[in-house]
Write a protein that holds these residues in place. Structure first.
Motif: not given
Length: 151
Positions: A103-122
């Motif tokens: 609880p309360g921990q920030t997790v960095h999610i990386q998505q979109g790499v495979e379609i060459k549009r990487p995003s960084h979601i926290f």
């Protein structure tokens, strides 16, 4: 993908923090990278659901120490989203519920790499008893369009 590719850290589960997504935990990054879903079978599966739902595939194997999860948001209509904030919110609620994130921990999610549009979601969420609360989602993505909608 085979049943052996599914991680046992938490169940495949449909979660909603506003919009529902079926979180699918995978053991290996290579499985996530090579996903080739059968969209016809996925649509048939979700036709039985009362609300529109899509799969959000995640793995903790990221090969980058600052990234907590890699993900892919692949829709039953056949598209892939480079940054699915609503699914990321469902995923952090799922992670906190099953002790994958604290609880309360920030997790960095990386998505979109495979379609060459990487995003960084926290993302982060808290817990009150057994209830998941205060789900937060933010991040960085490349804007490709903008629009307005009025009722």
């Amino acid at each position: 993908m085979k049943p052996a590719d599914i991680s046992e850290e938490g169940p495949i589960q449909t979660i909603s923090t506003g919009l529902p997504f079926a979180v699918v935990p995978l053991k290996r990054l290579s499985t996530l990278q090579s996903l080739r879903p059968d969209f016809q079978r996925i649509r048939a599966y979700f036709d039985r659901e009362h609300v529109l739902t899509d799969f959000y595939y995640v793995t903790r194997e990221t090969q980058e120490s600052e990234v907590g999860l890699r993900s892919r948001g692949m829709f039953s209509t056949g598209g892939e989203d480079p940054a699915t904030g609503s699914a990321a919110g469902c995923t952090v609620a799922w992670m906190v519920r099953y002790g994958i994130a604290q609880p309360g921990q920030t997790v960095h999610i990386q998505q979109g790499v495979e379609i060459k549009r990487p995003s960084h979601i926290f993302v982060r969420a808290n817990k009150q008893g057994e209830k998941i609360v205060e789900v937060r989602v933010g991040g960085h993505a490349v804007e490709i369009m903008e629009g307005e909608f009025s009722l």
